[in-house]
Write a protein that holds these residues in place. Structure first.
Motif, PDB file in Angstrom:
ATOM      1  N   ILE A 186       0.843  -1.203   0.000  1.00 30.18           N
ATOM      2  CA  ILE A 186       0.000   0.000   0.000  1.00 30.18           C
ATOM      3  C   ILE A 186       0.873   1.246   0.000  1.00 30.18           C
ATOM      4  O   ILE A 186       1.889   1.313   0.688  1.00 30.18           O
ATOM      5  CB  ILE A 186      -0.964   0.017   1.202  1.00 30.18           C
ATOM      6  N   ILE A 187       0.455   2.222  -0.791  1.00 31.51           N
ATOM      7  CA  ILE A 187       1.162   3.500  -0.893  1.00 31.51           C
ATOM      8  C   ILE A 187       0.528   4.484   0.090  1.00 31.51           C
ATOM      9  O   ILE A 187      -0.690   4.530   0.251  1.00 31.51           O
ATOM     10  CB  ILE A 187       1.083   4.047  -2.330  1.00 31.51           C
ATOM     11  N   SER A 188       1.362   5.277   0.745  1.00 25.56           N
ATOM     12  CA  SER A 188       0.866   6.238   1.733  1.00 25.56           C
ATOM     13  C   SER A 188       0.066   7.345   1.051  1.00 25.56           C
ATOM     14  O   SER A 188       0.168   7.562  -0.161  1.00 25.56           O
ATOM     15  CB  SER A 188       2.026   6.842   2.526  1.00 25.56           C
ATOM     16  N   ASN A 189      -0.722   8.060   1.851  1.00 23.98           N
ATOM     17  CA  ASN A 189      -1.592   9.109   1.304  1.00 23.98           C
ATOM     18  C   ASN A 189      -0.804  10.267   0.709  1.00 23.98           C
ATOM     19  O   ASN A 189      -1.264  10.941  -0.205  1.00 23.98           O
ATOM     20  CB  ASN A 189      -2.527   9.632   2.392  1.00 23.98           C
ATOM     21  N   ASP A 190       0.414  10.515   1.234  1.00 27.32           N
ATOM     22  CA  ASP A 190       1.229  11.603   0.701  1.00 27.32           C
ATOM     23  C   ASP A 190       2.127  11.150  -0.436  1.00 27.32           C
ATOM     24  O   ASP A 190       2.962  11.928  -0.920  1.00 27.32           O
ATOM     25  CB  ASP A 190       2.071  12.229   1.821  1.00 27.32           C
ATOM     26  N   ASN A 191       1.991   9.879  -0.864  1.00 27.09           N
ATOM     27  CA  ASN A 191       2.728   9.325  -2.009  1.00 27.09           C
ATOM     28  C   ASN A 191       4.246   9.300  -1.809  1.00 27.09           C
ATOM     29  O   ASN A 191       5.004   9.223  -2.774  1.00 27.09           O
ATOM     30  CB  ASN A 191       2.414  10.111  -3.293  1.00 27.09           C
ATOM     31  N   LEU A 192       4.701   9.345  -0.564  1.00 32.31           N
ATOM     32  CA  LEU A 192       6.138   9.349  -0.286  1.00 32.31           C
ATOM     33  C   LEU A 192       6.661   7.983   0.132  1.00 32.31           C
ATOM     34  O   LEU A 192       7.864   7.717   0.003  1.00 32.31           O
ATOM     35  CB  LEU A 192       6.460  10.375   0.811  1.00 32.31           C
ATOM     36  N   VAL A 226       1.404 -13.508  15.100  1.00 31.66           N
ATOM     37  CA  VAL A 226       2.065 -14.803  15.280  1.00 31.66           C
ATOM     38  C   VAL A 226       2.192 -15.518  13.952  1.00 31.66           C
ATOM     39  O   VAL A 226       3.215 -16.145  13.664  1.00 31.66           O
ATOM     40  CB  VAL A 226       1.267 -15.663  16.290  1.00 31.66           C
ATOM     41  N   ASN A 227       1.157 -15.412  13.116  1.00 29.31           N
ATOM     42  CA  ASN A 227       1.136 -16.040  11.798  1.00 29.31           C
ATOM     43  C   ASN A 227       1.229 -14.968  10.714  1.00 29.31           C
ATOM     44  O   ASN A 227       1.139 -13.778  11.001  1.00 29.31           O
ATOM     45  CB  ASN A 227      -0.141 -16.868  11.630  1.00 29.31           C
ATOM     46  N   PRO A 228       1.406 -15.363   9.461  1.00 32.46           N
ATOM     47  CA  PRO A 228       1.588 -14.386   8.376  1.00 32.46           C
ATOM     48  C   PRO A 228       0.426 -13.399   8.264  1.00 32.46           C
ATOM     49  O   PRO A 228      -0.733 -13.734   8.496  1.00 32.46           O
ATOM     50  CB  PRO A 228       1.695 -15.262   7.121  1.00 32.46           C
ATOM     51  N   ILE A 229       0.799 -12.181   7.875  1.00 32.44           N
ATOM     52  CA  ILE A 229      -0.178 -11.107   7.643  1.00 32.44           C
ATOM     53  C   ILE A 229      -0.864 -11.321   6.307  1.00 32.44           C
ATOM     54  O   ILE A 229      -0.222 -11.663   5.306  1.00 32.44           O
ATOM     55  CB  ILE A 229       0.519  -9.734   7.695  1.00 32.44           C
ATOM     56  N   ASN A 230      -2.199 -11.076   6.285  1.00 33.53           N
ATOM     57  CA  ASN A 230      -2.964 -11.204   5.047  1.00 33.53           C
ATOM     58  C   ASN A 230      -3.254  -9.866   4.376  1.00 33.53           C
ATOM     59  O   ASN A 230      -3.323  -9.790   3.154  1.00 33.53           O
ATOM     60  CB  ASN A 230      -4.289 -11.923   5.319  1.00 33.53           C
ATOM     61  N   GLN A 231      -3.439  -8.802   5.170  1.00 32.19           N
ATOM     62  CA  GLN A 231      -3.736  -7.503   4.569  1.00 32.19           C
ATOM     63  C   GLN A 231      -3.408  -6.400   5.562  1.00 32.19           C
ATOM     64  O   GLN A 231      -3.476  -6.594   6.778  1.00 32.19           O
ATOM     65  CB  GLN A 231      -5.213  -7.395   4.156  1.00 32.19           C
ATOM     66  N   ILE A 232      -3.028  -5.234   5.027  1.00 32.76           N
ATOM     67  CA  ILE A 232      -2.760  -4.055   5.840  1.00 32.76           C
ATOM     68  C   ILE A 232      -3.506  -2.866   5.238  1.00 32.76           C
ATOM     69  O   ILE A 232      -3.710  -2.790   4.020  1.00 32.76           O
ATOM     70  CB  ILE A 232      -1.247  -3.736   5.953  1.00 32.76           C
ATOM     71  N   LEU A 233      -3.931  -1.930   6.094  1.00 30.21           N
ATOM     72  CA  LEU A 233      -4.638  -0.720   5.671  1.00 30.21           C
ATOM     73  C   LEU A 233      -4.147   0.456   6.483  1.00 30.21           C
ATOM     74  O   LEU A 233      -3.816   0.305   7.665  1.00 30.21           O
ATOM     75  CB  LEU A 233      -6.153  -0.855   5.874  1.00 30.21           C
ATOM     76  N   TYR A 234      -4.080   1.626   5.844  1.00 25.43           N
ATOM     77  CA  TYR A 234      -3.822   2.856   6.591  1.00 25.43           C
ATOM     78  C   TYR A 234      -5.103   3.311   7.276  1.00 25.43           C
ATOM     79  O   TYR A 234      -6.205   3.128   6.762  1.00 25.43           O
ATOM     80  CB  TYR A 234      -3.328   3.966   5.670  1.00 25.43           C
ATOM     81  N   TRP A 235      -4.938   3.917   8.449  1.00 25.62           N
ATOM     82  CA  TRP A 235      -6.087   4.428   9.203  1.00 25.62           C
ATOM     83  C   TRP A 235      -5.653   5.657   9.996  1.00 25.62           C
ATOM     84  O   TRP A 235      -4.466   5.867  10.233  1.00 25.62           O
ATOM     85  CB  TRP A 235      -6.627   3.344  10.146  1.00 25.62           C
ATOM     86  N   ASN A 236      -6.623   6.456  10.387  1.00 28.06           N
ATOM     87  CA  ASN A 236      -6.358   7.642  11.205  1.00 28.06           C
ATOM     88  C   ASN A 236      -5.404   8.589  10.495  1.00 28.06           C
ATOM     89  O   ASN A 236      -4.388   9.016  11.043  1.00 28.06           O
ATOM     90  CB  ASN A 236      -5.806   7.237  12.581  1.00 28.06           C
ATOM     91  N   ASN A 237      -5.754   8.926   9.232  1.00 28.82           N
ATOM     92  CA  ASN A 237      -4.961   9.859   8.420  1.00 28.82           C
ATOM     93  C   ASN A 237      -3.516   9.392   8.252  1.00 28.82           C
ATOM     94  O   ASN A 237      -2.593  10.198   8.220  1.00 28.82           O
ATOM     95  CB  ASN A 237      -4.980  11.261   9.040  1.00 28.82           C
ATOM     96  N   ILE A 296      -7.171  -9.191  14.455  1.00 26.04           N
ATOM     97  CA  ILE A 296      -7.095  -7.889  13.807  1.00 26.04           C
ATOM     98  C   ILE A 296      -6.472  -6.930  14.804  1.00 26.04           C
ATOM     99  O   ILE A 296      -6.896  -6.862  15.957  1.00 26.04           O
ATOM    100  CB  ILE A 296      -8.485  -7.382  13.379  1.00 26.04           C
ATOM    101  N   LYS A 297      -5.462  -6.169  14.343  1.00 27.66           N
ATOM    102  CA  LYS A 297      -4.754  -5.283  15.252  1.00 27.66           C
ATOM    103  C   LYS A 297      -4.552  -3.913  14.605  1.00 27.66           C
ATOM    104  O   LYS A 297      -4.559  -3.784  13.377  1.00 27.66           O
ATOM    105  CB  LYS A 297      -3.393  -5.869  15.647  1.00 27.66           C
ATOM    106  N   ILE A 298      -4.340  -2.915  15.472  1.00 28.20           N
ATOM    107  CA  ILE A 298      -4.034  -1.560  15.012  1.00 28.20           C
ATOM    108  C   ILE A 298      -2.680  -1.175  15.584  1.00 28.20           C
ATOM    109  O   ILE A 298      -2.442  -1.298  16.792  1.00 28.20           O
ATOM    110  CB  ILE A 298      -5.108  -0.552  15.460  1.00 28.20           C
ATOM    111  N   TRP A 299      -1.795  -0.689  14.700  1.00 32.87           N
ATOM    112  CA  TRP A 299      -0.423  -0.343  15.086  1.00 32.87           C
ATOM    113  C   TRP A 299      -0.171   1.130  14.810  1.00 32.87           C
ATOM    114  O   TRP A 299      -0.635   1.684  13.818  1.00 32.87           O
ATOM    115  CB  TRP A 299       0.592  -1.184  14.309  1.00 32.87           C
ATOM    116  N   SER A 300       0.592   1.759  15.692  1.00 33.91           N
ATOM    117  CA  SER A 300       0.974   3.151  15.514  1.00 33.91           C
ATOM    118  C   SER A 300       2.213   3.220  14.627  1.00 33.91           C
ATOM    119  O   SER A 300       3.208   2.536  14.890  1.00 33.91           O
ATOM    120  CB  SER A 300       1.266   3.808  16.870  1.00 33.91           C
ATOM    121  N   LEU A 301       2.160   4.035  13.584  1.00 36.40           N
ATOM    122  CA  LEU A 301       3.318   4.216  12.709  1.00 36.40           C
ATOM    123  C   LEU A 301       4.270   5.270  13.254  1.00 36.40           C
ATOM    124  O   LEU A 301       5.324   5.508  12.657  1.00 36.40           O
ATOM    125  CB  LEU A 301       2.853   4.614  11.314  1.00 36.40           C
TER     126      LEU A 301
END
Length: 1311
Positions: free
Chosen positions: A268-274, A305-316, A329-334
């Motif tokens: 996934i590409i970030s919202n600022d395209n950087l 613990v097991n392989p990731i299937n999908q990631i999404l950006y959230w909270n801007n 399902i988890k939420i991580w701070s970037l």
């Protein structure tokens, strides 16, 4: 008993719901919550369904039930009927699936709404592959033994152009508005730039090394369209490309994906395209790379613990949501790379896909356990479960998010759920009463309404939600309204014989047709070339050229014709005469009359021609409920329809696809099959239809809500209705009720509400019945109204935190009004706290709602008014000179202060050197502030009676009072001048001219005026008049004037002095009342206003003390009188009372020098008690009253001012119906000097506190510095002690070890 499988059980449940026999038993708890009891639901036998069974058995609160219902149709999963892999099915626009036919010669569009094919693209060549993007549809075809890309516009389905293709299979395609990127099986990447959908520029990338095989797939384009990422399948790596020029920037190896795994889910590409985020090499974390040079910015090594299937950006873009094969399902701070939240465990299998709603408040998760979880991202709770019959690996939305689509692991099946109807609801302030004609332009941007009651026409813009023009009809028919098919012009009659062409582009008149007759109807052909009108008075039919406004032809039909309808092929126009029962068919090619049908057995009120131009459908208005179907060519009766129960059928129209005809009156709607005119659906529901060209339904107006569909959805409108075969078997009242429900809760909501009505108590049925009746209106009523009605503050808070919309129900009541009616202090405080954070809710408050709020007086009412003031920063000048005084006001209809409004409040002619910095403010609440109006009086009465007088300290109330006082103070000043003239007359008569006949006559005249004035006040405001002490003095004053004047005139007529012994007492009493009545007039001055209030409050507080003092004086006087009588010096009791009254003020001449001991004893006790104790107690009471009044000086002053305003406005009977709700704005100088003595004193106190605060702060800082030094020394000392302790502990440990081993101890001893 045969064990049910999961699939068979789900199919049973789906079937049950389709028949609407699914029984939900809901019990209401005392708090208003619901307990769901589902005994009739078949008990699952499969162990995998035990979790779902437990969820059904748990207790649900109202938010849980309604949020589940809002996700909706969790059991009604539907499936695409074709093999999606073989048919190459993909998601298209307007809730369609795009797929290829079996012979690969067609691109077909399958509607998710109608569950059928609704459109197609015919291609002469064989289709090898198709791909859909957000803006284009690409078909790879073989053209003269060479493959090519045929590109079509995804919206209009028009052919855009073609591009070259190698002899390979198209693998993937993505696009922006003007950029299309395609990859194929030969390792080529094509970038196609489409300029204005006319010219095409193509670039091709291929590895220069022919020995290297590459296969690119899973393209992702940055939002700016300058870069894109693509997955290279053979080397299992990600590559980043620039678009112009088309070159590869960098390439990075990735772990090899599993079979059929969609790699784009974890690239996934970030919202600022950087930056670009990738699943790392161990598949359990994420690496964050720079898009320009492949530099790793950050890395989260292990997220699951097991392989990731999908990631999404959230909270801007500040957080990332991930799902994994570990079912979590988890939420991580970037920012910190830490775990922010882990969702509660729900899925029994691997979570393969996640997707966010457009507002990013709801998350959908798809799993291999054949379920979709619906999560609230505000409290991370599960809202609903959607059941499927496939193992879900991919979730997607349609373009309008009305459907959720799921794909299985073999990519051969597609299932979907309807989330909401495909429509937009707009609230417009249209008066729906007595609507005579309504049309909507085909693009949906303008609504034209004509009102029979007000004789007015309005044109509304649905984008700005405002009325752009309106006028009153002077005379003529309002029915003559129509618009062009291009939505460029609207035609209507403004004056008799004058037809206006109104341009939607300029929003103004663009031409006038000089018509020789009163126009009663207007129709326009499909090409917008010709315009046809019908004259009512002369009965002539006119043909016009639309652009040049040239009259081409006139046909005399005879007086009485009222309606025109044009066929869809522009061949015929049917003219109808309602009274004479006549129809005339006009051929538009020859402009001649084909046939005339007079004296028909029906009255033609409204007509429509079917899309195939075979039939004419006729309704008869208020005369009959029968519908007449005619053959268009002969106008002979084909069929008579009698299904309508009521008459007043004025609307009949075909749907845009021509398959159905809709007829309705104010209560009923019937959907007819346009081929055989069989009744398909009967709906009983109240709403008002809006019509467009040819009176074809495009939208409807429901209680001020304007609802319009997109063009594609409008063409599929009839797909929402079942066919006759589906509806004839097993139809019940419940199914009809379901079809009445529109909006996002059109499946389970009726069942829940119906069960709620059966279960609730009689007190609650009022609200629940309203809930049922109004659920058909989208966004009209929600669960906030319920919890406010049943006083459930906890659930109210929970709903607001979950983002439940704050709105009004069908009766116009808000949740706040329900909470006030139920006397819920806590609920009202919660709702007020919510309103204070939202400016738009302030602006939507009604006048009655504000009055109820002030009367109820919640604890945070002061904060509410303090937050109702907005500082204006736009369209306002920073400097200027205020006109007149230091504060100026203006009322506007809109909440925004315009430049012209600012100029009105300022003195434009003032010298620039006198200009000062300005501060503009506005009141967010809209209210009718016209003095004397009913709304204004109600507001001031509520302020007068409020239990929280602290609200008078708020700037909002102060400015309202200041503005109103400026408007009514002249009335008060005029009354003051009249009274002071009377005071001067009394003084002159009492001192200088007691026997003047003219003076007595003038005093009597004033008495008559005062008598009239008191009577007028009593009639206008009886409640306030009786409760005011000054009015009692006025009544006594009038009585004494009358008594004195008549006795004085009688004495003068008898040649005596005007004043006799009795008259003197009356005149003296009159003078006392006159001078006492002067006191209230000092309230006009702000400096003396509080002093008058202080006098009144002191008198009130002295009532108990005065009674006690009178009893003491009376007791001591009687005692003293008895003692003195024993010594022969008897005095009257009245004399002793006078002596003791003097004693109160320190006159000690009560005893003679030879008084007895007993007399001295009584004197000493009485003087000590009365003079010392009672008088000091009086001083203490007055001091306490003074402190109380002066503490609340601002609120006291505001209360007095409000009382004076109320007194004046209650007398302005001629203004009761004047004014309208408007917004109050004002301007002041920044840093302006205090406007009153009391404000100056308060400012001085604040200044003194600030002066003393500075040295105190310095002292506190010095003490804090010393404390920090002591803490530092303490920590150093503690560290040294700890180190020494550790050193001694280690020595002791070594000694213990040596003592435990004798050999080492002896050796150590020898050493």
């Amino acid at each position: 008993m045969i064990k049910d499988t999961r699939e068979s059980l789900l199919q049973k449940n789906v079937g049950v719901h389709k028949k609407l026999n699914f029984a939900l038993q809901v019990e209401v708890t005392p708090k208003g919550d619901f307990q769901l009891n589902n005994d009739d639901f078949p008990h699952p036998q499969d162990e995998q369904l035990q979790v779902y069974q437990k969820q059904l058995e748990k207790q649900f609160t109202i938010p849980e039930i309604m949020e589940k219902a809002s996700a909706l149709e969790q059991h009604l999963v539907q499936e695409f009927p074709f093999d999606s892999n073989k048919s190459r099915a993909q998601i298209g626009r307007d809730s369609n699936l795009v797929y290829a036919s079996e012979d690969l010669s067609l691109i077909q569009f399958w509607s998710l709404n109608g569950r059928k094919d609704v459109n197609k693209i015919t291609i002469q060549q064989k289709v090898n592959e198709i791909q859909t993007t957000d803006y284009f549809i690409i078909a790879q075809v073989t053209l003269e033994e060479v493959d090519a890309y045929f590109i079509y516009d995804a919206f209009s389905l028009k052919f855009v152009g073609q591009a070259k293709s190698g002899n390979s299979i198209m693998k993937d395609a993505k696009s922006t508005k003007d950029l299309l990127i395609i990859s194929d099986s030969n390792g080529m990447i094509n970038t196609i730039t489409i300029n204005n959908k006319s010219s095409i520029t193509q670039q091709v990338f291929k590895n220069e090394d022919e020995n290297v095989m590459e296969l690119y797939q899973y393209i992702s384009i940055s939002t700016d369209g300058k870069m894109f990422t693509v997955f290279e399948q053979i080397s299992s790596s990600i590559a980043v490309f620039s678009v112009n020029p088309l070159i590869q920037i960098w390439k990075k190896e990735m772990p090899k994906p599993e079979k059929n795994e969609d790699v784009s889910k974890y690239i996934i590409i970030s919202n600022d395209n950087l930056y670009v985020a990738l699943r790392n090499m161990v598949r359990k974390g994420v690496d964050y790379y720079s898009m320009t040079d492949s530099t790793i910015i950050l890395s989260i090594e292990s997220m699951h613990v097991n392989p990731i299937n999908q990631i999404l950006y959230w909270n801007n873009g500040k957080s990332m949501i991930s799902c994994s094969k570990d079912k979590k399902i988890k939420i991580w701070s970037l920012t910190t790379c830490d775990l922010e939240h882990s969702f509660p465990p729900q899925h029994q299998g691997s979570v393969e896909s996640i997707i966010l709603s457009q507002n990013q408040k709801v998350l959908f998760s798809g799993s291999l356990d054949q379920t979709v979880g619906v999560w609230c991202l505000q409290n991370f709770q599960l809202l609903a479960i959607l059941n499927a019959t496939i193992k879900i690996v991919q979730l997607n939305f349609t373009d309008d998010q009305s459907f959720l689509i799921a794909k299985n692991d073999d990519h051969d099946k597609i299932q979907y759920w309807r989330l909401e109807e495909n429509s937009q609801s707009i609230k417009l302030a249209i008066d729906t009463s007595s609507l005579n004609e309504c049309i909507v332009t085909p693009n949906g941007e303008y609504i034209v309404t004509t009102n029979l009651r007000t004789m007015g026409m309005e044109i509304w813009n649905t984008i700005t939600k405002s009325c752009v023009t309106k006028f009153q009809y002077s005379f003529g028919r309002q029915r003559a309204v129509n618009c062009t098919h291009s939505s460029s012009y609207i035609f209507f009659q403004r004056e008799p014989g004058e037809m206006i062409r109104w341009s939607t582009k300029t929003q103004s008149d663009s031409g006038v047709y000089s018509h020789s007759d009163d126009i009663i109807d207007i129709v326009i052909d499909q090409a917008d070339q010709f315009l046809y009108t019908m004259g009512y008075q002369k009965g002539k039919f006119y043909k016009w050229e639309l652009q040049s406004m040239t009259q081409l032809n006139i046909i005399d039909l005879g007086k009485g014709y009222e309606g025109l309808v044009i066929s869809h092929d522009d061949r015929f126009i049917i003219a109808s005469d309602f009274v004479q029962k006549s129809l005339t068919n006009i051929d538009l090619k020859t402009d001649e009359i084909i046939s005339v049908r007079d004296n028909q057995p029906y009255n033609p009120a409204t007509l429509t021609i079917t899309l195939d131009s075979k039939y004419v459908a006729v309704c008869q208005g208020h005369l009959s409920s029968k519908l007449i179907i005619l053959h268009l060519d002969t106008l002979e009766i084909y069929k008579i329809l009698e299904e309508h129960k009521q008459s007043n059928i004025w609307f009949i129209a075909s749907t845009l696809d021509g398959r159905y005809v809709i007829s309705r009156n104010s209560q009923e709607t019937i959907i007819w099959d346009a081929q055989n005119f069989h009744c398909i659906l009967f709906v009983e529901e109240k709403f008002i239809l809006l019509l467009s060209e040819h009176r074809v339904m495009r939208a409807f107006l429901h209680d001020g809500f304007f609802k319009i569909w997109s063009a594609q959805t409008a063409s599929q409108l009839s797909d929402d209705f079942p066919s006759a075969e589906e509806n004839t078997v097993g139809e019940s009242e419940d199914s009809k009720m379901q079809l009445r429900i529109t909006g996002p809760m059109n499946s389970i909501a009726p069942l829940i509400i119906q069960s709620m009505i059966k279960a609730v108590k009689s007190e609650q049925k009022l609200f629940v019945t309203a809930l049922k009746e109004n659920f058909i209106i989208p966004y009209k009523i929600n669960i906030l109204h319920y919890f406010a009605f049943f006083n459930n503050p906890e659930s109210l808070t929970q709903c607001l935190e979950q983002g439940t919309q704050y709105s009004r129900d069908s009766s116009g009541k808000s949740p706040l009004e329900y909470s006030i009616e139920r006397m819920s202090q806590q609920g009202t405080d919660i709702l007020l706290d919510f309103i204070m954070k939202r400016e738009n809710v302030y602006q939507k408050m009604k006048e009655s709602e504000l009055i109820q709020l002030v009367d109820f007086s919640p604890s945070n009412l002061l904060n509410f008014f303090e937050n109702s003031v907005l500082v204006e920063e736009q369209n306002v000048p920073p400097y200027g000179t205020i006109r007149g005084v230091s504060c100026n006001f203006i009322l506007t209809k809109g909440p925004i202060l315009q430049v012209d409004d600012c100029e009105f409040m300022l003195d434009q002619s003032a010298n620039e050197q006198k200009q000062k910095p300005l501060l503009f403010k506005s009141l967010k609440i809209q209210y009718n502030l016209e003095p004397g109006s009913v709304s204004s009086i109600q507001l001031h009465q509520s302020l007068q009676d409020t239990a929280i007088q602290g609200i008078f300290t708020s700037e909002a109330i102060n400015r309202i009072l200041q503005y109103k006082w400026n408007l009514v103070k002249n009335y008060a000043y005029s009354q003051t001048l009249i009274y002071f003239a009377f005071v001067i007359l009394i003084i002159y008569h009492s001192v200088f001219n007691k026997n003047s006949h003219s003076c007595i006559i003038m005093i009597l005249a004033f008495g008559g005026y005062f008598l009239f004035w008191e009577g007028f006040q009593m009639i206008m405001n009886y409640r306030a008049y009786v409760g005011e002490i000054w009015n009692l003095l006025d009544i006594g004053r009038v009585a004494l004037i009358t008594w004195y004047c008549f006795t004085a005139l009688k004495n003068l007529s008898d040649d005596r002095h005007a004043l006799d012994n009795n008259n003197k007492i009356v005149l003296g009493g009159l003078n006392i009342l006159v001078f006492l009545r002067i006191l209230p007039y000092f309230r006009l001055n702000q400096n003396s206003r509080v002093l008058i209030r202080l006098i009144i409050e002191v008198c009130k507080d002295m009532l108990s003390f005065t009674l006690l003092l009178i009893l003491c004086v009376l007791g001591f006087a009687i005692t003293f009188n008895i003692i003195e009588s024993e010594h022969g010096d008897e005095q009257t009791l009245s004399s002793n009372l006078g002596q003791y009254y003097k004693l109160i003020f320190g006159d000690f001449d009560l005893l003679q020098e030879d008084a007895s001991n007993s007399s001295w004893l009584v004197f000493i006790v009485s003087s000590s008690f009365i003079t010392l104790i009672m008088m000091n107690l009086l001083i203490a009471i007055m001091s306490d009253t003074y402190d109380r009044v002066m503490t609340d000086i601002a609120s006291t002053d505001g209360w007095e001012l409000n009382q004076m305003i109320l007194e004046q406005e209650s007398l302005m009977f001629w203004k009761r119906d004047k004014g309208q709700p408007m917004y109050l704005h004002w301007v002041t100088y920044t840093g302006v000097e205090p406007e009153s003595l009391w404000e100056g004193r308060i400012a001085a106190i604040n200044h003194s506190i600030q002066d003393k605060q500075s040295p105190l702060i310095n002292e506190i800082r010095a003490i804090s510095s010393k404390i920090d030094t002591l803490q530092s020394h303490y920590f150093t000392h503690s560290r040294d002690v700890y180190l020494r302790f550790e050193e001694h502990r280690k020595k002791l440990e070594r000694i213990r070890v040596i003592n435990s081993q004798p050999y080492l101890s002896a050796q150590k001893f020898n050493e």
